[in-house]
Design a protein around this motif. Structure first.
Motif: not given
Lengths: 245, 192
Positions: B42-47, B89-91, B150-155, B159-163
């Protein structure tokens, strides 16, 4: 190009999940990535009302139209450069927990494993059915000649058995004894012995301790051991199957 | 240039699938190893995309794998305050920062992330087919590391600004400022 002036009169303020906070500081431009992402992955970052309000704004705002296109393009570009990942290698490197069940197989392979298991189960059930049918058609096992044992009078002819109609040689267990599928074959074989032979089944349960001890003593004194193996060259099968000619 | 291999579908795990992730985590903690495979899928590609966006070059796979290994080692401590993807993402970001620091010490370089970003842009440009997408991607890779992140995570990840603030170790307000600065910089690059 005219700068976006934010929410116009009557458009309200967006409260989608993408903004820094719900409230006056949220601008339509803040929500454009959420609009694109929701359309792409079916998410629900924007409420239906916010989406409708945002689309109404974008329809009248050239700057937001251009930025919406930029966001769409940037998202496509970002997805286009997704580096390949080896899911199996990653999974195999993960730490195992004590008592883990299953194997390190991805879910897709897991589904195939279930299909294979289903096929194997079907084949096994079929083979078992054939084996059972063959057993039922096999002639009864010839055991040692009947051994007349001194059966205690109390157990010689219990009323339940005595009252059973002799309609079939296969009926051997008293009516009050629960069916035992696993032992059914053995019971059937024993029932082919002539009357007066060693009775098995519920009657032994009727014996007292003293009677059982006496019976065991009689068995210990026997000098002959019954044949344990079936006679494969035994009598031929009848057309009805299962009964000796 | 050949047509790049595009992902056949949108993300396996869309934002908002937190309940599914929590259920899978619970199953893994209970001893079901298949849940781990599902989570990775579920998450490998996003990472991997995020790793590339923050300057990881040839060893994206290794970074993603290390991220999952770290995450699963401490999965019992995941309380669900944020989504699992935000936590991952944080890790990964911490992991990348650590790797940059190690590389900088080894090579005695002053600013490895920017150097990596330039190289990443060169390496990944070839994977983008359309001219417009290639130009936008080029403009993104020329952003500052924080703006690009930030741009990558948002667009790209939605993800939200909070995340984003949680992942980048900043505030929601600062994340929003970085996003708008990034958009302005990209527009300027495209108009130049």
């Amino acid at each position: 190009m005219r700068d976006c002036v934010g929410w116009g009169e009557g458009e309200g303020e967006g409260e989608g999940g993408g903004g820094p906070a719900a409230g006056a500081s949220l601008e339509p431009r803040d929500l454009l990535p959420d609009l694109v992402a929701d359309a792409a992955d079916g998410g629900s970052r924007l409420s239906s009302a916010d989406r409708t309000r945002l689309l109404a704004h974008v329809a009248t705002c050239a700057e937001c139209q251009a930025e919406l296109q930029l966001v769409r393009t940037a998202r496509r570009a970002g997805w286009a450069v997704t580096p390949p990942t080896d899911i199996a290698a990653i999974v195999s490197a993960l730490p195992r927990r004590p008592g883990m069940v299953g194997s390190r197989v991805p879910p897709r392979a897991y589904r195939y494993a279930w299909r294979i298991a289903a096929v194997i189960s079907t084949v096994a059930v079929g083979a078992l059915s054939v084996a059972v049918l063959q057993n039922r058609m096999r002639p009864p096992v010839r055991t040692a000649p009947s051994i007349q044992l001194p059966v205690p009078a109390a157990a010689a002819s219990p009323p339940e058995v005595a009252q059973l109609p002799a309609r079939s040689p296969h009926v051997s267990a008293p009516a009050h004894v629960a069916p035992a599928p696993v032992g059914a074959m053995a019971t059937e074989v024993a029932s082919t012995e002539p009357e007066g032979g060693l009775e098995v089944g519920g009657r032994l349960a009727d014996l007292s301790d003293a009677q059982l001890n006496e019976l065991l003593g009689d068995i210990d004194r026997l000098d002959a051991v019954p044949e344990g193996e079936p006679d494969l060259a035994g009598p031929a099968l009848s057309a009805r199957g299962g009964e000796s000619l | 240039m050949t047509e790049p291999a595009r992902p056949p579908s949108e993300p396996v795990a869309a934002a908002g699938d937190d309940a599914v992730d929590r259920a899978l985590v619970a199953r893994w903690l209970a001893g079901d190893e298949w849940a781990a495979a599902a989570l990775v899928e579920r998450h490998a590609q996003a990472l991997a995309r995020f790793a590339a966006s923050v300057g990881v070059r040839d060893d994206v796979d290794e970074v993603v794998q290390d991220t999952f290994v770290r995450a699963f080692r401490s999965l019992e401590s995941f309380r669900g305050d944020s989504s699992l993807r935000t936590w991952l993402f944080t890790i990964e970001r911490r992991l990348v920062v650590d790797r940059h620091r190690s590389a900088r010490r080894r090579r005695d370089q002053a600013d490895v992330p920017d150097a990596d970003a330039a190289t990443t842009a060169t390496a990944l440009d070839g994977m983008v087919a359309e001219e417009t997408e290639r130009r936008v991607h080029q403009a993104v890779t020329e952003l500052s590391p924080m703006q690009r992140q930030v741009f990558t995570l948002r667009v790209t990840e939605g993800l939200s600004y909070k995340e984003i603030a949680v992942i980048a170790g900043t505030t929601e307000g600062a994340a929003r400022v970085h996003y708008f600065n990034a958009v302005r910089a990209i527009k300027e690059r495209l108009d130049a």
